[in-house]
Motif scaffolding. Structure first.
Motif, PDB file in Angstrom:
ATOM      1  N   HIS A  76      30.765 -45.832  82.800  1.00  0.00           N
ATOM      2  CA  HIS A  76      30.758 -44.835  81.910  1.00  0.00           C
ATOM      3  C   HIS A  76      29.900 -45.018  80.564  1.00  0.00           C
ATOM      4  O   HIS A  76      29.138 -46.175  81.755  1.00  0.00           O
ATOM      5  CB  HIS A  76      32.081 -45.473  80.489  1.00  0.00           C
ATOM      6  CG  HIS A  76      33.853 -45.004  81.291  1.00  0.00           C
ATOM      7  ND1 HIS A  76      33.535 -43.979  81.431  1.00  0.00           N
ATOM      8  CD2 HIS A  76      34.194 -45.878  81.653  1.00  0.00           C
ATOM      9  CE1 HIS A  76      35.061 -43.736  82.132  1.00  0.00           C
ATOM     10  NE2 HIS A  76      35.263 -45.109  81.741  1.00  0.00           N
ATOM     11  N   ASP A  77      28.975 -44.490  80.272  1.00  0.00           N
ATOM     12  CA  ASP A  77      27.754 -43.649  80.342  1.00  0.00           C
ATOM     13  C   ASP A  77      28.126 -43.782  78.306  1.00  0.00           C
ATOM     14  O   ASP A  77      29.485 -43.896  78.044  1.00  0.00           O
ATOM     15  CB  ASP A  77      26.447 -42.922  80.778  1.00  0.00           C
ATOM     16  CG  ASP A  77      27.312 -41.458  79.836  1.00  0.00           C
ATOM     17  OD1 ASP A  77      28.504 -41.111  79.189  1.00  0.00           O
ATOM     18  OD2 ASP A  77      27.004 -40.430  79.749  1.00  0.00           O
ATOM     19  N   HIS A  78      26.449 -44.596  77.897  1.00  0.00           N
ATOM     20  CA  HIS A  78      26.493 -44.139  76.052  1.00  0.00           C
ATOM     21  C   HIS A  78      27.985 -43.210  75.536  1.00  0.00           C
ATOM     22  O   HIS A  78      28.233 -43.821  74.691  1.00  0.00           O
ATOM     23  CB  HIS A  78      25.400 -44.709  75.872  1.00  0.00           C
ATOM     24  CG  HIS A  78      24.711 -44.600  74.359  1.00  0.00           C
ATOM     25  ND1 HIS A  78      25.435 -45.548  73.010  1.00  0.00           N
ATOM     26  CD2 HIS A  78      24.170 -43.595  73.378  1.00  0.00           C
ATOM     27  CE1 HIS A  78      24.725 -45.314  71.961  1.00  0.00           C
ATOM     28  NE2 HIS A  78      24.704 -43.515  72.007  1.00  0.00           N
ATOM     29  N   ALA A 116      21.297 -45.554  80.199  1.00  0.00           N
ATOM     30  CA  ALA A 116      22.967 -44.930  79.374  1.00  0.00           C
ATOM     31  C   ALA A 116      23.975 -45.275  79.782  1.00  0.00           C
ATOM     32  O   ALA A 116      24.337 -45.647  79.535  1.00  0.00           O
ATOM     33  CB  ALA A 116      22.876 -43.898  79.261  1.00  0.00           C
ATOM     34  N   GLU A 117      23.576 -45.262  81.167  1.00  0.00           N
ATOM     35  CA  GLU A 117      24.965 -46.056  81.949  1.00  0.00           C
ATOM     36  C   GLU A 117      24.544 -47.812  82.208  1.00  0.00           C
ATOM     37  O   GLU A 117      23.574 -47.843  81.467  1.00  0.00           O
ATOM     38  CB  GLU A 117      24.900 -45.039  83.881  1.00  0.00           C
ATOM     39  CG  GLU A 117      24.746 -43.734  83.140  1.00  0.00           C
ATOM     40  CD  GLU A 117      24.547 -43.263  84.443  1.00  0.00           C
ATOM     41  OE1 GLU A 117      24.149 -43.891  85.926  1.00  0.00           O
ATOM     42  OE2 GLU A 117      24.913 -42.045  84.668  1.00  0.00           O
ATOM     43  N   ASP A 118      26.180 -47.725  83.036  1.00  0.00           N
ATOM     44  CA  ASP A 118      25.807 -49.964  82.576  1.00  0.00           C
ATOM     45  C   ASP A 118      25.323 -50.133  84.040  1.00  0.00           C
ATOM     46  O   ASP A 118      25.953 -49.826  85.213  1.00  0.00           O
ATOM     47  CB  ASP A 118      27.494 -49.892  82.818  1.00  0.00           C
ATOM     48  CG  ASP A 118      27.225 -51.520  82.956  1.00  0.00           C
ATOM     49  OD1 ASP A 118      26.524 -52.851  82.620  1.00  0.00           O
ATOM     50  OD2 ASP A 118      28.505 -52.048  83.324  1.00  0.00           O
ATOM     51  N   ASN A 119      24.024 -49.472  84.267  1.00  0.00           N
ATOM     52  CA  ASN A 119      23.221 -50.174  85.810  1.00  0.00           C
ATOM     53  C   ASN A 119      22.401 -51.086  85.496  1.00  0.00           C
ATOM     54  O   ASN A 119      22.035 -51.616  86.607  1.00  0.00           O
ATOM     55  CB  ASN A 119      23.382 -48.233  86.221  1.00  0.00           C
ATOM     56  CG  ASN A 119      22.074 -48.553  85.363  1.00  0.00           C
ATOM     57  OD1 ASN A 119      21.430 -48.795  84.345  1.00  0.00           O
ATOM     58  ND2 ASN A 119      21.587 -46.343  85.310  1.00  0.00           N
ATOM     59  N   THR A 156      16.673 -40.569  85.548  1.00  0.00           N
ATOM     60  CA  THR A 156      17.611 -41.686  84.706  1.00  0.00           C
ATOM     61  C   THR A 156      17.622 -41.697  83.198  1.00  0.00           C
ATOM     62  O   THR A 156      16.877 -41.540  82.363  1.00  0.00           O
ATOM     63  CB  THR A 156      16.787 -43.054  84.931  1.00  0.00           C
ATOM     64  OG1 THR A 156      17.115 -43.450  86.062  1.00  0.00           O
ATOM     65  CG2 THR A 156      17.579 -44.430  84.091  1.00  0.00           C
ATOM     66  N   HIS A 157      18.801 -41.542  82.884  1.00  0.00           N
ATOM     67  CA  HIS A 157      18.732 -41.665  81.033  1.00  0.00           C
ATOM     68  C   HIS A 157      19.080 -42.786  80.273  1.00  0.00           C
ATOM     69  O   HIS A 157      18.835 -43.551  81.098  1.00  0.00           O
ATOM     70  CB  HIS A 157      20.295 -40.821  80.776  1.00  0.00           C
ATOM     71  CG  HIS A 157      20.503 -39.659  81.030  1.00  0.00           C
ATOM     72  ND1 HIS A 157      20.661 -39.634  82.363  1.00  0.00           N
ATOM     73  CD2 HIS A 157      20.610 -38.390  80.388  1.00  0.00           C
ATOM     74  CE1 HIS A 157      20.506 -37.724  82.288  1.00  0.00           C
ATOM     75  NE2 HIS A 157      20.269 -37.160  81.078  1.00  0.00           N
TER      76      HIS A 157
END
Length: 261
Positions: A76-78, A116-119, A156-157
């Motif tokens: 999930h993202d922020h 923003a994402e868990d990457n 990319t966020h």
């Protein structure tokens, strides 16, 4: 269940304790390296439930093998966390931008940023405007080089927000909607591992764990304590890739083993 542990994670005290405890509990387990192709060395061909403890990149092997529960990925993202947990999030007021669209001329002298994402494309944390501008320009220059494949793309966020003062940081392990164990891991700028959190911090974590929306069946929840005892969620991490610090490893293993998959 078979537990796979990446050798590189054994430098973390909690994972080292896990590795020492599994044989005493009679739980099947094995140790592996992660090759440049993101495959395990030696290769593991296992039947049945498999949990993976390793660096973020080990998720590719867990996916390829179809292991369940695998790495227990959080995807999930922020904005998803803010949508569901609202002001409980430390950076609820932060803005989310495409990397290519960051308003560079309006950035403050110091601010917080993270993917923003868990990457794990870059390390989350405070930064200075001049440092960010230099790094941002370096990334953008890669987009014009056809021989370079940049991990950070125009789409990319990135999360950008004000700095928040943090007095303490705690990690909680949530399994099946409940707090299983926890660890203090930072006081001010000092890293300190203690299997203890004050009652108000535990109660806050339990509130998050009991929320109707959960990012995964089991995950690591990082919570901040502010100068006036303000409590917020810093972030959520994959359980399989998060350091175990001073967690009660026995309780965590029991909770994971008892889950139905």
């Amino acid at each position: 269940m078979h537990w796979i542990i990446q050798n590189a994670m054994l430098s973390e005290p909690g994972v080292r304790e896990l590795a020492e405890r599994l044989p005493r509990l009679g739980i099947p387990h094995s140790f592996h390296d992660l090759g440049d192709d993101w495959k395990l060395v030696p290769e593991a061909n296992l039947v049945g439930n498999v949990i993976v403890i390793g660096a973020y990149a080990i998720r590719y092997e867990a996916r390829r093998k179809g292991w369940v529960p695998g790495l227990l990925e959080v995807e999930h993202d922020h904005l998803a966390y803010v949508r569901h947990w609202g002001d409980a999030m430390l950076n609820a007021a932060a803005s989310v931008w495409r990397f290519a669209d960051v308003p560079l001329s309006f950035l403050p002298e110091r601010f917080f940023c993270r993917p923003a994402e868990d990457n794990k494309l870059w390390k989350a944390g405070p930064t200075r405007r001049d440092e960010f501008l230099e790094w941002h320009a370096q990334v953008r220059s890669l987009w014009d080089d056809p021989e370079v494949e940049s991990s950070i793309l125009p789409d990319t966020h990135i999360v950008i927000g004000p700095l928040r003062e943090i007095v303490e940081e705690h990690r909680f392990w949530i399994v099946g909607g409940r707090v299983v164990t926890n660890s203090l891991y930072k006081r001010g700028q000092r890293v300190i591992y203690e299997n203890h959190s004050d009652a108000d911090v535990v109660a806050f974590a339990e509130t998050i764990a009991a929320h109707p929306w959960q990012p995964q069946r089991a995950y690591a929840l990082d919570i901040s304590v502010g100068p006036k005892r303000e409590l917020h969620v810093i972030e959520v991490n994959n359980l399989g890739s998060a350091g175990l610090y001073a967690a009660n490893v026995q309780k965590l293993v029991d909770a994971i083993e008892q889950m139905e998959y």
